[in-house]
Enzyme design. Structure first.
Site, PDB file in Angstrom:
ATOM      1  N   ASN A   1       0.810  -1.218   0.000  1.00  0.00           N
ATOM      2  CA  ASN A   1       0.000   0.000   0.000  1.00  0.00           C
ATOM      3  C   ASN A   1       0.843   1.268   0.000  1.00  0.00           C
ATOM      4  OD1 ASN A   1      -2.874  -0.953   0.256  1.00  0.00           O
ATOM      5  ND2 ASN A   1      -1.967  -2.041   1.979  1.00  0.00           N
TER       6      ASN A   1
ATOM      7  N   ASP B   1       0.336 -10.901   0.117  1.00  0.00           N
ATOM      8  CA  ASP B   1       1.543 -10.546   0.872  1.00  0.00           C
ATOM      9  C   ASP B   1       1.706 -11.455   2.096  1.00  0.00           C
ATOM     10  OD1 ASP B   1      -0.778  -9.379   1.950  1.00  0.00           O
ATOM     11  OD2 ASP B   1       0.307  -7.677   2.787  1.00  0.00           O
TER      12      ASP B   1
END
Length: 259
Positions: A9, A109
């Site tokens: 992000n 992730d």
């Protein structure tokens, strides 16, 4: 050489693997919109700055939690490197069994972190990633992903302080000399860092209690993970490149032929 790309992000972290060794790594900000040409040029330039010719990149794999960058990023790899990258997503071979009720809800992730921690350090293992969010994921001795915890990351907590409290300033995140802050900045640093240490130690203890095991390895990664790992005996290993290593391990499991 294999290009591994971790789209988070906050940052896009890239690693170039020559065999099983990381030959170079670098980061790009995620939140800036880019075209496929921009991604292609940026990646090419950063590779050359690290003494790697773009033509030496034989294949690529992407792990992403930011869907809206994927079209341009993949396009840049196709156009500038003539590579159609592997994407870590549902159905891909990982070597980890996800036994939660909704496996597709587990972020890519977290899966590659679990793969890296389990394959490199063995199980049972609790892998903690200090990223935009702080995540804790448990993999048992057989390689089963049993579940995890998601908490606000240190930077998110810091941002909430200085954005939502008018008189609190933006600060550097680091451990102050004393837990009792002598001014506004050190008191904020103390709350952020010591608060995260306390959270980390408590969650590790509770996970071990819940799974009924004392021999759980704790492996930490993420940009701010070193600060926490250095301050508590509850952490066994800090591995800065765990996510990239996990992505590379997933790549090898695909047995893809390189042209």
């Amino acid at each position: 050489m294999i290009l591994t790309i971790d789209v988070g992000n906050t940052n896009i972290t890239c690693g170039v693997f020559d065999g099983d060794e990381i030959a170079a790594s670098f980061r790009i900000t995620t939140k800036m919109p880019r075209t496929s040409d921009e991604y292609g040029m940026i990646l090419s330039n950063l590779l050359e700055r690290n003494d790697i010719r773009p033509s030496h990149i034989e294949d690529a794999i992407i792990c992403s939690v930011v869907p809206n960058v994927m079209h341009s990023l993949r396009g840049g790899l196709v156009k500038y490197f003539h590579i159609t990258p592997i994407v870590v997503e549902a159905g891909i071979k990982t070597g980890i069994r996800i036994v939660t009720p909704n496996p597709q809800q587990i972020g890519a992730d977290r899966i590659v972190d679990a793969v890296g921690a389990y394959e490199i350090y063995g199980g049972p293992v609790l892998v903690i990633d200090f990223g935009t969010a702080t995540t804790y994921d448990f993999v048992d001795e057989s390689g089963a992903f049993l579940g995890g915890i998601t908490a606000p990351g240190i930077r998110i907590s810091a941002k909430a302080l200085w954005e939502d409290a008018a008189k609190l300033p933006e600060i550097e995140i680091k451990k102050p000399d004393n837990i009792l802050g002598k001014d506004t900045i050190t008191s904020m640093q103390s709350g952020l860092v010591y608060g995260q240490i306390g959270q980390t130690e408590y969650i590790i203890t509770k996970v071990k209690e819940e799974v009924g095991l004392d021999n759980v390895k704790t492996v930490v990664t993420g940009g701010l993970g070193r600060i926490i790992a250095n301050e508590t005996d509850a952490v066994d290993i800090y591995d800065q490149n765990l996510t990239l290593k996990g992505i590379h391990l997933v790549y090898k499991k695909q047995n893809r032929k390189i042209k």
